[in-house]
Design an enzyme around this catalytic site. Structure first.
Site, PDB file in Angstrom:
ATOM      1  N   LYS A  67      -5.662   7.612   3.471  1.00  0.00           N
ATOM      2  CA  LYS A  67      -5.782   6.153   3.404  1.00  0.00           C
ATOM      3  C   LYS A  67      -5.767   5.600   4.818  1.00  0.00           C
ATOM      4  O   LYS A  67      -4.860   5.900   5.596  1.00  0.00           O
ATOM      5  CB  LYS A  67      -4.649   5.574   2.555  1.00  0.00           C
ATOM      6  N   GLY A 114     -10.503   1.684   5.026  1.00  0.00           N
ATOM      7  CA  GLY A 114     -10.892   2.335   3.784  1.00  0.00           C
ATOM      8  C   GLY A 114     -10.153   3.638   3.565  1.00  0.00           C
ATOM      9  O   GLY A 114      -9.007   3.813   3.985  1.00  0.00           O
ATOM     10  N   GLY A 174       3.235  -2.748  -2.539  1.00  0.00           N
ATOM     11  CA  GLY A 174       2.767  -2.075  -3.742  1.00  0.00           C
ATOM     12  C   GLY A 174       1.337  -1.598  -3.710  1.00  0.00           C
ATOM     13  O   GLY A 174       0.871  -0.992  -4.682  1.00  0.00           O
ATOM     14  N   ASP A 225       0.841   2.365  -4.049  1.00  0.00           N
ATOM     15  CA  ASP A 225       1.056   2.857  -5.408  1.00  0.00           C
ATOM     16  C   ASP A 225      -0.111   2.474  -6.309  1.00  0.00           C
ATOM     17  O   ASP A 225      -0.559   3.267  -7.150  1.00  0.00           O
ATOM     18  CB  ASP A 225       2.344   2.283  -5.980  1.00  0.00           C
TER      19      ASP A 225
END
Length: 366
Positions: free
Chosen positions: A238, A243, A284, A287
Site C-alpha cells: 500500500k 495507490g 480505518g 482495514d
C-alpha cells in the site's frame, strides 16, 4: 505446547473469512484538542481484525470474529456491536479474570504530531490468547484466516499463537496477514521488525504499507519489499495516495514453490492508482482496504479489480468520522471497478457517495 488437533485444518468450510485479534472499546472525543482538554467522549469500537470482519459481513460475506474479551460490560458492548454487523461471534471467549481493553484518542489525524492515543490494554483478556485456549476448529473453518501483526505484539502467548496459526500444514485455510506495525505496542529493540517479517513470510496473502516497511525493516520501495518477502503468493504494498502495487504468483494456501524461477512462480506486478477522496477522518482505511481486497478475492476477481475494490472500501471509511461504515452496494462498486483507466483516474468521492444510486450522483470531476 497445545495446537490444533489432527484433522482440524480440513474441517468443513462454513465461513468465508475468520478474523482473529483484539477488539477494544474506543472513546472518541466530542471536540478537537488535547486529551487533557476534551470534556467528554463518545463510545465506539476499534480493532483491526474485527473491523475487517464487520466490513466483510456488511458486504454480504460470511464473516466470523474470534477474540477474547472480559466478562464485563465493555465486553458485552463489543460482542453485541460486532454481531450487529452480521458477524458470527459465537467463538468469542469471555475471561472472568482479565478486563476488556479500552483506549482514548484525539480527533486529529493519527499521522500528525498532535494526535494522542491512550491505551488501557496491558493485561487485557485478549492478551491472554494462546495456543492452549483458542477454538482451532472455528479458526480453520473458513476459506480465509485473517490475522495481523498487532496480535503478535500483545504478549508472548499471542505471538506463539500466531506462529502456530501461520505454520505450514496440509489443508490450512489461506492465511491473510496485515503487517500493521504499531511501534508503541512493542517493548523496544528490533524484535518487532524480525517477528513481523517472519510472520509475513509464513502467510499466503500479505498487506503492508510502504511507510511501515521502511519504518520496521528499513526497506524502501515495493520491489525491495517483495525481495524481502518472497514467499507469499500475493503481496499487496500500500502506497498511500500513490495507490497499491500487487505482486501475485497465484492465490492458493501454502507457500510458493521453492523452485525459484519456475514459470508457475513468476510474479505479475499490478499497480492500481488510489482514488481522490474528500477525507473526513483518516482512520480505518487500511482495514477497509484489506476487506475490499479479500471480498474481491473470495469472488475470484482479477488482481486489478481486487485492488480497486480495496480502494473503494477505503474511500467509504475515509468519508465518515469513524472506523466503520456501510460499504457501497456490490453492483454499485462493480460498476466503478469496471471503469476504464481514464474514468477511474477522474473519480473523486466525498461524504455520502456510497448511498448514491447513479454514478453521476457520486462522482465529481476535479
Amino acid at each position: 505446547m497445545p495446537g490444533p488437533a489432527a484433522g482440524t485444518a480440513v474441517a468443513a468450510t462454513t465461513t468465508d473469512v475468520v478474523c482473529l485479534g483484539e477488539s477494544m472499546v474506543t472513546f472518541l472525543p466530542s471536540q478537537p484538542g488535547r486529551l487533557a482538554d476534551v470534556p467528554s467522549f463518545g463510545r465506539g469500537i476499534g480493532g483491526a481484525e474485527s473491523n475487517v470482519a464487520c466490513a466483510l459481513a456488511a458486504a454480504g460475506h460470511r464473516a466470523a470474529w474470534v477474540g477474547r474479551v472480559g466478562a464485563d460490560g465493555f465486553g458485552d458492548h463489543l460482542v453485541e456491536t460486532i454481531a450487529a454487523y452480521g458477524v458470527d461471534t459465537s467463538a468469542v471467549r469471555r475471561d472472568p479474570f482479565r478486563p476488556t481493553g479500552i483506549y482514548f484518542r484525539t480527533a486529529t489525524d493519527r499521522g500528525t504530531d498532535t494526535h494522542e492515543v491512550a491505551y488501557y490494554r496491558a493485561g487485557s483478556a485478549a492478551s491472554a490468547m494462546s495456543p492452549a485456549n483458542v477454538p482451532y476448529e472455528e479458526l480453520f473453518a473458513g476459506r480465509i484466516l485473517h490475522l495481523s501483526g498487532i496480535t503478535a505484539a500483545l504478549s508472548g502467548d499471542c505471538l506463539a499463537l500466531l506462529r502456530e496459526l501461520t505454520a505450514a500444514r496440509p489443508g490450512r485455510p489461506l492465511v491473510s496477514f496485515d503487517v500493521n506495525h504499531r511501534p508503541h505496542l512493542w517493548r523496544g529493540g528490533d524484535a518487532d521488525a524480525s517477528v513481523l517479517l517472519e510472520l509475513a513470510r509464513r502467510a499466503d496473502l500479505v498487506f503492508v504499507g510502504e511507510d511501515e516497511a521502511e519504518e520496521a525493516w528499513g526497506i524502501v520501495g515495493a520491489e525491495a519489499i517483495r525481495a524481502a518477502v518472497p514467499e507469499p503468493s500475493v503481496l499487496v504494498v500500500k502506497r498511500g495516495s500513490a495507490g497499491a502495487t500487487v505482486f501475485a504468483s497465484g492465490l492458493r494456501p501454502g507457500p510458493r514453490s521453492s523452485n525459484a524461477g519456475g514459470a508457475e512462480d513468476a510474479d505479475t506486478v499490478t499497480h492500481v492508482p488510489a482514488l481522490r477522496v474528500d477525507v473526513v477522518a483518516a482512520v480505518g482505511a487500511g482495514d477497509a482496504f484489506a476487506a475490499g481486497f479479500l471480498s474481491a478475492t473470495l469472488r475470484g476477481l482479477p488482481v486489478r479489480d481486487r485492488a480497486r475494490h480495496g480502494h473503494l472500501m477505503a474511500a467509504a471509511v475515509l468519508t465518515v468520522p469513524g472506523d466503520l461504515t456501510e460499504p457501497p452496494a456490490r453492483d454499485h462498486a462493480d460498476r466503478l471497478v469496471a471503469l476504464d483507466d481514464d474514468a477511474w483516474g477522474t473519480l473523486r468521492l466525498g461524504p455520502g457517495w456510497t448511498a448514491a444510486d447513479r454514478a453521476s450522483e457520486e462522482v465529481r470531476t476535479p
